[in-house]
Design a protein around this motif. Structure first.
Motif, short mmCIF file in Angstrom:
data_model
loop_
_atom_site.label_atom_id
_atom_site.label_comp_id
_atom_site.label_asym_id
_atom_site.label_seq_id
_atom_site.Cartn_x
_atom_site.Cartn_y
_atom_site.Cartn_z
N UNK A 169 -33.80 71.56 -3.41
CA UNK A 169 -33.93 71.16 -2.02
C UNK A 169 -35.21 71.74 -1.41
N UNK A 170 -35.49 73.00 -1.71
CA UNK A 170 -36.72 73.63 -1.21
C UNK A 170 -37.96 72.93 -1.76
N UNK A 171 -37.93 72.62 -3.07
CA UNK A 171 -39.08 71.97 -3.69
C UNK A 171 -39.30 70.56 -3.13
N UNK A 172 -38.20 69.88 -2.83
CA UNK A 172 -38.30 68.54 -2.25
C UNK A 172 -38.98 68.62 -0.88
N UNK A 213 -12.78 58.62 -0.81
CA UNK A 213 -11.69 58.00 -1.56
C UNK A 213 -11.98 58.05 -3.06
N UNK A 214 -11.01 57.62 -3.85
CA UNK A 214 -11.04 57.85 -5.29
C UNK A 214 -12.21 57.19 -6.03
N UNK A 215 -12.72 56.06 -5.55
CA UNK A 215 -13.82 55.40 -6.24
C UNK A 215 -15.13 56.17 -6.14
N UNK A 216 -15.23 57.05 -5.16
CA UNK A 216 -16.43 57.88 -5.00
C UNK A 216 -16.32 59.08 -5.94
N UNK A 217 -16.34 58.80 -7.24
CA UNK A 217 -16.17 59.86 -8.24
C UNK A 217 -17.27 60.90 -8.16
N UNK A 218 -18.48 60.46 -7.79
CA UNK A 218 -19.62 61.36 -7.69
C UNK A 218 -19.43 62.40 -6.59
N UNK A 219 -18.53 62.08 -5.63
CA UNK A 219 -18.28 62.99 -4.51
C UNK A 219 -16.88 63.60 -4.61
N UNK A 220 -16.32 63.58 -5.83
CA UNK A 220 -14.98 64.11 -6.06
C UNK A 220 -13.95 63.50 -5.12
N UNK A 229 -28.84 58.17 -8.57
CA UNK A 229 -29.96 58.51 -7.67
C UNK A 229 -31.23 57.85 -8.20
N UNK A 230 -32.02 57.27 -7.30
CA UNK A 230 -33.26 56.62 -7.74
C UNK A 230 -34.47 57.00 -6.90
N UNK A 231 -34.34 58.01 -6.04
CA UNK A 231 -35.49 58.44 -5.25
C UNK A 231 -35.33 59.90 -4.84
N UNK A 232 -36.45 60.49 -4.43
CA UNK A 232 -36.43 61.89 -3.99
C UNK A 232 -35.56 62.04 -2.75
N UNK A 233 -35.63 61.07 -1.83
CA UNK A 233 -34.83 61.16 -0.61
C UNK A 233 -33.34 61.11 -0.91
N UNK A 234 -32.95 60.28 -1.88
CA UNK A 234 -31.54 60.22 -2.25
C UNK A 234 -31.09 61.54 -2.86
N UNK A 235 -31.96 62.16 -3.66
CA UNK A 235 -31.62 63.45 -4.24
C UNK A 235 -31.49 64.51 -3.16
N UNK A 236 -32.38 64.47 -2.19
CA UNK A 236 -32.30 65.43 -1.09
C UNK A 236 -30.95 65.31 -0.38
N UNK A 237 -30.55 64.08 -0.12
CA UNK A 237 -29.27 63.84 0.56
C UNK A 237 -28.11 64.33 -0.31
N UNK A 238 -28.19 64.08 -1.62
CA UNK A 238 -27.14 64.53 -2.53
C UNK A 238 -27.03 66.05 -2.53
N UNK A 239 -28.17 66.74 -2.49
CA UNK A 239 -28.16 68.20 -2.44
C UNK A 239 -27.48 68.69 -1.16
N UNK A 240 -27.77 68.03 -0.05
CA UNK A 240 -27.19 68.45 1.22
C UNK A 240 -25.69 68.17 1.27
#
Length: 564
Positions: free
Chosen positions: A152-155, A367-374, A122-133
């Motif tokens: 998410x609330x603080x963002x 798929x398997x390469x998306x380790x961050x998303x299990x 993650x390199x931005x607040x918007x990307x973190x927001x999306x990751x939280x969702x």
């Protein structure tokens, strides 16, 4: 006029103090010696309010001030004379991209920000927001549902002052504001502008207020009327229980006799209005929008469509009704379950789809390469296939297509070997990494994925996150042509943070004869409702039902999926 070149403006003492504070913050983020950090903080406090810093820098007397050592004096002298700071630039270059931005979020310190950058890229607040969702923080050590929700609330509160907001962030508070204004003013009030046109990013929220002729002076509210309206607006804002709207409220006023003219003009893009009334011609006074359009021998045109002017041509030809509508969506593809990064099980998602009245759905975990998303490992696929069959037996009224959102690897190949990909009913090929490729390489990467015989959809084409991340470099026109050639659907990702492909590519899609699928990219049951955002964008693109895959009936969809 003097022939001398004006000397560049040097930074002020205020900027010099701010520089010391910023350097102290950067040092702290980097984990440098606390005493060194404290020295810069102390120097900033000492120098606050002094007006002679630039003069002292020129004279070399900064070290005469208490608490200003040789090192800090050198930093200040360089900055006050040249306007740059090598120390600050070097510190910034050694920190991970996005760290400064992420640590602006209340409650997110450097240690956890580092963890998110390294784990989720993650390199931005918007990307973190999306990751939280997408619930991507839940399986990271030290995080959990409560922390994710709090972040998410603080963002959301942090974003409220940026000057731009996404459509999904403003619809509910704008509706609440509208209702309060109606209640307080006891007159007709309607949304206009970008809200009514359902623009994906908004700069303001427009309200049109009906006033009597006695309350208007030269088309503007009298001082008494404006005072009352202003007081009501303040009260309406304070009555809101959620986050602030975050963009200006723009008020317009009209009498009943010309309400339709004002409402239509305020709810149209400049391109639509100039096409409707060319060369500065004026429409006159109309009480409602229908009468205004009828004066041009046209049917009423939905504000969502009032963008490019081409919608007027369709209306004149009598084919505007062929543009896709929400009630024509018969099913959806692209949703995730608890097997990857979704919040609900397959059965819960299918049950929700049944409540939406869908004839079919397509599950597509990562798929398997998306380790961050299990992402699913190869040995997990068989278990999911069995689950799909079991849930299908339980809910025969909703056809379940088993798919995968396969990462497009760097060379354009798909995640998993071909013999496994053949087991799926469909494959959504998407890019989730290596965004920095040049335009030619990235385009070739996507084209190779399109040409794979198992690919049926290309997911979120440019990888953009609205107000958070630009799309990667891509020859969109070539990709669209290639997708049309291979009968692969371009996804219109309906997640309100993506809305990708951009509706402005509508003419390219239509020219190429490309197929589009409006996919919610749902990570929870509530995510199915995002389909509406996708439909709004597809309507702006003026896409007809026949080109939207999930407006087809089940039999046609089954036939299309089996074509390879």
């Amino acid at each position: 006029m003097s022939s001398k070149t004006a000397s560049p403006m040097t930074p002020t003492s205020v900027n010099a103090v701010r520089l010391l504070e910023e350097i102290a913050h950067l040092m702290s983020l980097k984990g440098e010696n606390p005493f060194k950090v404290r020295a810069f903080e102390k120097a900033a406090a000492i120098l606050t309010g002094r007006e002679d810093l630039a003069e002292r820098a020129r004279q070399g007397t900064l070290t005469e001030l208490d608490g200003i050592g040789k090192g800090i004096a050198e930093v200040l002298t360089e900055f006050l004379i040249t306007g740059v700071s090598k120390v600050k630039a070097e510190l910034e270059s050694t920190l991970p991209a996005g760290l400064l931005e992420l640590t602006q979020i209340p409650g997110l310190g450097p240690k956890k920000a580092f963890q998110l950058i390294e784990t989720l890229e993650i390199s931005s607040v918007r990307e973190l927001e999306y990751a939280c969702q997408e619930n991507r923080l839940l399986k990271i050590k030290g995080f959990g549902p409560k922390i994710q929700q709090k972040l998410l609330e603080n963002i959301r509160f942090l974003q409220a002052a940026t000057g731009q907001v996404r459509l999904d962030q403003v619809l509910e508070p704008a509706q609440h504001l509208l209702e309060e204004m109606r209640r307080l003013l006891k007159t007709r009030v309607e949304c206009t502008g970008e809200v009514r046109r359902r623009c994906e990013v908004l700069h303001s929220v427009g309200l049109l207020i009906e006033l009597s002729a006695a309350e208007l002076v030269d088309g503007k509210p009298s001082s008494a009327a404006m005072k009352r309206i202003s007081e009501c607006l303040v009260a309406a804002k304070s009555a809101s229980t959620g986050a602030p709207i975050g963009v200006p409220i723009e008020l317009e006023f009209a009498e009943a006799k010309n309400w339709g003219t004002h409402w239509a003009r305020g709810s149209s893009s400049a391109a639509h209005w100039s096409a409707l009334f060319p060369e500065g011609s004026e429409p006159g006074a109309f009480r409602d929008e229908e009468a205004l359009y009828a004066s041009k021998k046209l049917p009423w045109i939905d504000p969502v469509l009032r963008e490019t002017g081409h919608e007027l041509e369709l209306a004149a030809r009598g084919v505007l009704h062929q543009v896709i509508q929400q009630d024509r969506i018969r099913g959806v593809f692209h949703f995730h379950t608890t097997r990857s990064d979704g919040a609900h099980s397959l059965e819960e998602m299918v049950r929700a789809a049944r409540e939406w009245g869908y004839q079919y759905v397509g599950v597509s975990d990562h798929s398997q390469s998306a380790f961050y998303a299990q992402g699913l490992k190869e040995d997990e696929l068989l278990a999911q296939e069995r689950e799909v069959r079991a849930v299908q037996e339980k809910y025969p009224e909703v056809r379940i297509f088993w798919g995968i959102e396969s990462d497009i690897l760097a060379d354009g190949s798909l995640d998993y070997p071909d013999h496994l990909l053949k087991h799926f009913d469909f494959v959504i090929a998407s890019i989730h990494s290596r965004f920095q490729m040049d335009r030619e390489t990235m385009t070739e990467r996507v084209v190779q994925a399109i040409r794979h015989p198992q690919t049926r959809f290309i997911g979120h084409l440019t990888g953009r996150l609205l107000l958070g991340r630009k799309g990667y470099e891509l020859d969109v026109e070539r990709v669209i042509r290639e997708a049309a050639k291979h009968d692969v659907a371009i996804e219109l990702n309906a997640h309100p943070q993506r809305l990708d492909i951009d509706w402005r590519h509508g003419p390219l899609l239509k020219k190429a004869g490309a197929l589009v699928s409006i996919n919610p990219d749902a990570h929870e049951v509530a995510g199915f409702s995002d389909t509406e955002y996708g439909v709004w964008m597809a309507r702006k693109a003026l896409l007809f039902d026949e080109s939207v895959v999930n407006a087809w009936d089940l039999r046609k969809v089954e036939s299309w999926l089996k074509r390879k």
